[in-house]
Design a protein around this motif. Structure first.
Motif, short mmCIF file in Angstrom:
data_model
loop_
_atom_site.label_atom_id
_atom_site.label_comp_id
_atom_site.label_asym_id
_atom_site.label_seq_id
_atom_site.Cartn_x
_atom_site.Cartn_y
_atom_site.Cartn_z
N ASN A 196 0.81 -1.22 0.00
CA ASN A 196 0.00 0.00 0.00
C ASN A 196 0.85 1.27 0.00
O ASN A 196 0.46 2.28 -0.60
N THR A 197 2.01 1.22 0.63
CA THR A 197 2.94 2.35 0.59
C THR A 197 3.40 2.58 -0.85
O THR A 197 3.47 3.72 -1.33
N ALA A 198 3.68 1.49 -1.56
CA ALA A 198 4.12 1.59 -2.95
C ALA A 198 2.99 2.12 -3.85
O ALA A 198 3.24 2.91 -4.78
N VAL A 199 1.75 1.74 -3.57
CA VAL A 199 0.61 2.26 -4.34
C VAL A 199 0.55 3.78 -4.18
O VAL A 199 0.38 4.51 -5.17
N LYS A 200 0.72 4.26 -2.94
CA LYS A 200 0.70 5.70 -2.70
C LYS A 200 1.81 6.41 -3.49
O LYS A 200 1.59 7.46 -4.07
N ALA A 201 3.00 5.79 -3.52
CA ALA A 201 4.12 6.39 -4.26
C ALA A 201 3.80 6.47 -5.76
O ALA A 201 4.05 7.48 -6.41
#
Length: 394
Positions: free
Chosen positions: A150-155
């Motif tokens: 989910n952190t990568a999706v935000k990025a």
């Protein structure tokens, strides 16, 4: 008399058993041996099939295991497949497209509503699968768990395009397949591992393919090899891969054996059939194996310009009909000219190459980064050409 004698000699030669150095694979065997002897790489694994049947398999040298820096390389060792994962993941995306879950040509924001701004409105799944989305340098960490994912999706959703989507191709190391996989998760409500397992791994009856860290009972190669002091610090191999940026990534986080890599390649060669079931329609496969920017490449070449698009299908690199370029060499397509040859490489340690014309497919893995790394294409193409020389015309 001389003629008769010669005829007799020829007949005798034909019926004599083949000497070791006359075996069709002798050149391949000695090439592998010479690379190991020269210490270009610690170990080499090659497995090849023709029309789905195994024609060659050999493991030479060593690999770095969790216990020691040089274990004998064997068939049951799992390897990090790095970007060969892109072919695995793209195959699953194409299946979801085939079943009406994903459209190639609508904005990705239809599936990921927050994937907007910064010029991303025009990005489609087709762009993501053909390295033309314009977001190659999004900083994405490992996605080995839900929180990291989910952190990568935000990025990805915060990124701006680096060029107009579709206007050129540049290799998207992690971002392209990651965003496509997130779209797939949104429309199915399933994790990436669950989707791949259900759609591809189970129907293909693969024994090892996984986007998770393999269970600890499995032999796993640590590639590229950690330094000896790193190995003692890591304790168990999971830790080594937890610090790997590729962990969990649809674009680079798959683990498996050469046998299972070939099951994926042969699904494509067998026109979408595996174990008596149709997984991909001929139409889906044809689109996946079409050079997406053929018109643009031809137009540039006709004007004497270097093309700004690569010969990407929807996931695989395709040989195409034009002169080979550095990407084809890096992907280990050898000196083959068959326009339908396709495959994918993984960093400088993995290639999977297949040719619909001859039915030959091969998986090649080295257990270390070649020394020097610039030698990777020479070794890869050396293997590919010798495999095809031995089996393509049989």
């Amino acid at each position: 008399g001389a003629m008769a004698a010669m005829t007799t000699a020829v007949t005798t030669m034909r019926s004599a058993p083949l000497l070791a150095d006359q075996k069709p694979t002798a050149k391949l065997d000695s090439f592998m041996d010479s690379e190991i002897t020269a210490r270009s790489v610690p170990g080499i694994a090659v497995r090849a099939t023709r029309r789905g049947l195994k024609v060659y398999e050999r493991y030479a040298g060593t690999y770095c295991s969790n216990e020691t820096a040089s274990e004998i390389l064997t068939a049951d060792v799992l390897h990090p497949l790095y970007s060969f994962s892109k072919l695995v993941s793209a195959t699953v995306i194409v299946m979801l497209h085939q079943d009406g879950h994903l459209d190639y040509d609508v904005p990705v924001s239809k599936y990921i509503p927050e994937f907007t701004g910064g010029g991303k409105e025009k990005i489609t799944i087709r762009h993501l699968l053909s390295h033309s989305a314009g977001i190659p340098s999004v900083p994405l960490g490992a996605v080995g768990n839900e929180e990291q994912w989910n952190t990568a999706v935000k990025a990805a959703c915060a990124a701006s395009v680096e060029w107009e989507p579709g206007s050129k191709c540049a290799y998207h190391g992690l971002s392209g397949l990651f965003v496509a996989a997130e779209a797939a998760r949104r429309v199915t409500g399933k994790s990436w591992q669950a989707l791949c397992s259900e759609r591809l791994f189970k129907p293909l009856r693969t024994k090892t393919l996984t986007f998770e860290i393999p269970e600890s009972g499995r032999k796993l190669a640590l590639t590229p090899q950690p330094k000896p002091d790193e190995l003692t610090k890591l304790g168990k191999y999971g830790d080594f891969y937890r610090i790997s940026g590729a962990l969990g990534h649809p674009a680079g986080g798959c683990f498996g054996t050469l046998e299972d890599m070939l099951k994926v390649l042969n699904l494509h060669l067998e026109n979408g059939m595996a174990n008596g079931k149709r997984l991909l329609s001929p139409k889906s496969l044809e689109e996946m194996h079409t050079v997406q920017y053929e018109a643009q490449i031809s137009a540039d070449l006709n004007q004497g310009k270097a093309p700004v698009h690569g010969t990407w299908g929807l996931g695989p690199l395709i040989r195409g009909t034009h002169a080979a370029d550095g990407t084809h060499a890096w992907f280990g397509f050898g000196s083959r000219s068959s326009p339908d040859i396709f495959g994918h490489a993984g960093i400088s340690t993995v290639i999977g190459v297949a040719d619909p014309e001859s039915g030959v497919a091969l998986a090649f893995i080295s257990t270390g980064v070649p020394k020097p790394e610039a030698d990777a294409p020479r070794i890869r193409n050396g293997v590919t050409d010798r495999v095809f020389d031995a089996f393509a015309s049989k």
